[in-house]
Write an enzyme that holds these catalytic residues in place. Structure first.
Site, short mmCIF file in Angstrom:
data_model
loop_
_atom_site.label_atom_id
_atom_site.label_comp_id
_atom_site.label_asym_id
_atom_site.label_seq_id
_atom_site.Cartn_x
_atom_site.Cartn_y
_atom_site.Cartn_z
N TYR A 28 -8.99 -5.68 3.96
CA TYR A 28 -8.98 -4.30 4.04
C TYR A 28 -9.77 -3.31 3.45
O TYR A 28 -10.71 -3.94 2.85
CB TYR A 28 -7.57 -3.95 3.08
CG TYR A 28 -7.45 -3.99 1.71
CD1 TYR A 28 -8.25 -2.86 0.84
CD2 TYR A 28 -6.94 -5.00 0.87
CE1 TYR A 28 -8.25 -3.03 -0.63
CE2 TYR A 28 -6.63 -5.00 -0.59
CZ TYR A 28 -7.30 -3.95 -1.12
OH TYR A 28 -7.25 -3.99 -2.57
N ASP A 83 -0.86 -2.61 10.18
CA ASP A 83 -0.48 -2.56 8.68
C ASP A 83 0.06 -1.39 7.83
O ASP A 83 -0.97 -0.46 7.94
CB ASP A 83 -1.60 -3.42 7.91
CG ASP A 83 -1.43 -3.55 6.44
OD1 ASP A 83 -0.77 -4.53 6.10
OD2 ASP A 83 -1.91 -2.72 5.60
N GLN A 103 -3.94 -10.41 2.08
CA GLN A 103 -4.69 -9.30 2.23
C GLN A 103 -5.46 -8.68 1.04
O GLN A 103 -4.99 -8.44 -0.11
CB GLN A 103 -3.79 -8.20 2.50
CG GLN A 103 -4.39 -6.94 3.19
CD GLN A 103 -3.40 -5.86 3.63
OE1 GLN A 103 -3.54 -4.58 3.28
NE2 GLN A 103 -2.29 -6.12 4.61
N LEU A 140 -14.35 -0.50 6.14
CA LEU A 140 -15.10 0.35 6.42
C LEU A 140 -15.48 1.19 5.17
O LEU A 140 -16.04 2.20 5.28
CB LEU A 140 -14.75 1.37 7.50
CG LEU A 140 -14.46 0.80 8.69
CD1 LEU A 140 -13.79 1.95 9.85
CD2 LEU A 140 -15.92 0.09 9.47
N TYR A 174 2.93 3.62 1.08
CA TYR A 174 2.01 4.48 1.79
C TYR A 174 2.78 5.88 2.15
O TYR A 174 3.68 6.05 2.90
CB TYR A 174 1.43 3.92 3.01
CG TYR A 174 0.41 2.87 2.73
CD1 TYR A 174 0.01 2.53 1.51
CD2 TYR A 174 0.09 1.86 3.79
CE1 TYR A 174 -0.71 1.29 1.18
CE2 TYR A 174 -0.77 0.87 3.54
CZ TYR A 174 -1.23 0.49 2.37
OH TYR A 174 -1.94 -0.66 2.05
N TRP A 182 -2.81 3.26 5.61
CA TRP A 182 -2.75 3.76 4.30
C TRP A 182 -3.33 5.63 4.62
O TRP A 182 -4.30 5.75 5.29
CB TRP A 182 -3.64 3.26 3.43
CG TRP A 182 -3.94 3.87 2.04
CD1 TRP A 182 -3.04 4.36 1.28
CD2 TRP A 182 -5.10 4.03 1.15
NE1 TRP A 182 -3.33 4.88 0.25
CE2 TRP A 182 -4.53 4.64 0.08
CE3 TRP A 182 -6.38 3.58 1.22
CZ2 TRP A 182 -5.63 4.86 -1.08
CZ3 TRP A 182 -7.22 3.87 0.24
CH2 TRP A 182 -6.91 4.28 -1.12
P1 NAP Z 1 -11.15 1.99 5.64
O1 NAP Z 1 -10.30 1.40 6.89
O2 NAP Z 1 -12.24 0.98 5.09
O3 NAP Z 1 -11.87 3.49 6.11
C1 NAP Z 1 -11.08 4.38 6.48
C2 NAP Z 1 -11.78 5.73 6.55
O4 NAP Z 1 -13.15 5.33 7.82
C3 NAP Z 1 -11.22 6.64 7.12
O5 NAP Z 1 -11.77 8.00 6.42
C4 NAP Z 1 -11.44 7.04 8.56
O6 NAP Z 1 -11.42 8.46 9.04
C5 NAP Z 1 -12.96 6.44 8.63
N1 NAP Z 1 -13.05 5.64 9.84
C6 NAP Z 1 -12.45 4.99 10.60
N2 NAP Z 1 -13.04 4.47 11.73
C7 NAP Z 1 -14.24 4.95 12.00
C8 NAP Z 1 -15.52 4.74 12.59
N3 NAP Z 1 -15.34 4.20 13.89
N4 NAP Z 1 -16.60 5.73 12.17
C9 NAP Z 1 -16.45 6.54 11.27
N5 NAP Z 1 -15.59 6.58 10.31
C10 NAP Z 1 -14.41 5.72 10.57
O7 NAP Z 1 -10.35 2.21 4.57
P2 NAP Z 1 -8.69 1.88 4.07
O8 NAP Z 1 -7.79 2.98 4.72
O9 NAP Z 1 -8.59 2.07 2.47
O10 NAP Z 1 -8.48 0.62 4.63
C11 NAP Z 1 -8.00 0.20 5.66
C12 NAP Z 1 -6.39 -0.19 5.42
O11 NAP Z 1 -6.27 -1.49 4.62
C13 NAP Z 1 -5.57 0.74 4.76
O12 NAP Z 1 -5.38 1.70 5.93
C14 NAP Z 1 -4.36 -0.10 4.56
O13 NAP Z 1 -3.59 -0.55 5.79
C15 NAP Z 1 -5.32 -1.31 4.06
N6 NAP Z 1 -5.23 -1.31 2.44
C16 NAP Z 1 -4.55 -2.13 1.81
C17 NAP Z 1 -4.83 -2.27 0.15
C18 NAP Z 1 -3.87 -3.27 -0.44
O14 NAP Z 1 -3.84 -3.19 -1.60
N7 NAP Z 1 -3.53 -4.10 0.12
C19 NAP Z 1 -5.59 -1.25 -0.20
C20 NAP Z 1 -6.17 -0.33 0.55
C21 NAP Z 1 -6.30 -0.33 2.01
P3 NAP Z 1 -10.49 8.74 10.33
O15 NAP Z 1 -9.38 8.48 10.13
O16 NAP Z 1 -10.93 10.12 10.52
O17 NAP Z 1 -11.30 7.93 11.52
#
Ligand code: NAP
Length: 265
Positions: free
Chosen positions: A195, A51, A167, A198, A56, A21
Site C-alpha cells: 500500500y 482495495d 497488506q 507512490l 474509507y 482510500w
Molecule cells: P499512493 O497510492 O501511494 O498515492 C496516491 C497519490 O498518488 C494520489 O494523490 C494520486 O493522485 C497520486 N497518483 C496516483 N497515480 C499517479 C501517477 N501516475 N502520477 C502522479 N501521481 C499519481 O497512496 P495511498 O492512497 O496512501 O495508497 C494506495 C492505497 O493503499 C490506498 O488507496 C488504500 O487502498 C491502501 N492503503 C492501505 C492502508 C492500510 O492501512 N491497509 C493504508 C494506506 C493506504 P490522483 O488521485 O490525482 O491520481
C-alpha cells in the site's frame, strides 16, 4: 496487465491494482463521477484488484466501488477491510454484511483485518472470519499491518483457512518491510499487498534519468515497476484521475533488468 496468484488460493490478481482510500470523500457529484470513471477505466485495462475498507470515506469509498463495478462484478476481485473497533466476533459479522450492502455484491473476495488489535483475541476475530467463509460471504481471508509474529498468530488461529495476504506499506521511499515481512511472505507464499506504493503522491525525485528514458517511464511508473519486482508482491496505487490510472496500468509493460533494479535509489 500481468497477474499473480494470491497467496495459495489459485486466484489471479493484477500486479497493479487500485487503492480506494480517499475515494468517495467529496460530496461533489463531478468528483464522484470522475472517480467512478477512473476505476472503470482501470478495470478495462485489466486492473482487477480493487482495495477499499469500511473506514474509507466513512463507507462512501465502498459505495463508490459498488457503483463502479455494478456492470463488471465478475471481472473484479474486491478486497475490503474490517477495522478496529469491529474485531469482536459479532461485530466482524455485522461489519462484513454492511460492507457487502454498500458494495452491492453477494460476497467479498478478500476480507482483511485492517489493523491488529491486541485487546481482542485473534482467535475470536478469526472464528468470525471463518464463519463468513463458511456462509459464503467471504472467499479469502487477509490481514493488514500485521508483523511477522502477528501473522503467525493469525495463521495459528485459523482452523480451516489460510491467510492469503498481508497488506503493508511498501514503496521505493519506504522499504522497512524488506527486513522481515517481505522475506516471510515469500517463504510462506503469502501475497504482500503493497500500500501507498507512490508514497501518497510524493513521488521519488532521485530515480536515475537514464532508467526513465531507457524504459520510457514516468517516476510513478518506475516506482510501481520497482515495488512489484518480486513475484510475491502486488501494488495498489490510488488514483481518481483517468490519465494517472492509465499510466499506472501500463507501468509494468516492460521489466527493468536486475542491474537497473539495483540502481533504483
Ligand atoms: P499512493 O497510492 O501511494 O498515492 C496516491 C497519490 O498518488 C494520489 O494523490 C494520486 O493522485 C497520486 N497518483 C496516483 N497515480 C499517479 C501517477 N501516475 N502520477 C502522479 N501521481 C499519481 O497512496 P495511498 O492512497 O496512501 O495508497 C494506495 C492505497 O493503499 C490506498 O488507496 C488504500 O487502498 C491502501 N492503503 C492501505 C492502508 C492500510 O492501512 N491497509 C493504508 C494506506 C493506504 P490522483 O488521485 O490525482 O491520481
Amino acid at each position: 496487465m500481468e497477474y499473480r496468484q494470491l497467496g495459495q488460493t489459485g486466484e489471479k490478481v493484477s500486479v497493479v491494482g487500485m487503492g480506494c482510500w480517499g475515494i468517495g470523500l467529496s460530496k461533489n457529484r463531478g468528483d464522484w463521477a470522475g472517480e467512478v470513471a477512473s476505476l472503470r477505466r482501470g478495470v478495462e485495462l485489466g486492473m482487477n484488484l480493487i482495495d477499499t475498507a469500511e473506514r474509507y470515506s466513512s463507507g462512501r469509498s465502498e459505495e463508490l466501488v459498488g457503483e463502479a463495478i455494478r456492470d463488471c462484478r465478475d471481472d473484479v476481485f474486491v478486497a475490503t477491510k474490517v477495522a478496529p473497533p469491529n474485531l469482536r466476533h459479532d461485530a466482524v459479522i455485522k461489519a462484513c454484511k454492511d460492507s457487502i450492502r454498500r458494495l452491492g455484491v453477494s460476497c467479498v473476495d478478500l476480507y482483511q483485518i485492517h489493523w491488529p488489535d491486541p485487546a481482542v483475541p485473534i482467535k475470536e476475530t478469526m472464528s468470525a472470519m471463518e464463519r463468513l467463509v463458511q456462509d459464503g460471504l467471504v472467499r479469502y481471508i487477509g490481514v493488514s499491518n500485521f508483523s511477522v509474529s502477528e501473522t503467525d498468530d493469525a495463521r495459528a488461529a485459523l482452523a480451516k483457512n489460510e491467510i492469503a495476504s498481508n497488506q503493508v506499506e511498501y514503496a521505493l521511499t519506504n522499504r522497512s518491510v524488506e527486513a522481515d515481512i517481505l522475506p516471510y511472505c515469500v517463504r510462506e507464499k503469502i501475497t504482500l499487498i503493497a500500500y501507498s506504493p507512490l508514497a501518497h503522491g510524493r513521488l521519488a525525485r532521485s530515480i536515475p534519468n537514464y532508467i526513465l528514458q531507457k524504459y520510457n517511464m514516468t517516476p510513478a511508473q518506475a516506482m510501481l515497476n520497482w515495488v512489484t519486482r518480486d513475484e510475491q508482491v502486488v501494488a495498489i496505487p490510488k488514483s481518481g484521475n483517468i490519465k494517472h490510472q492509465e499510466e499506472n496500468a501500463s507501468s509494468i509493460a516492460v521489466r527493468f533488468s536486475p542491474r537497473d533494479y539495483e540502481k533504483m535509489p
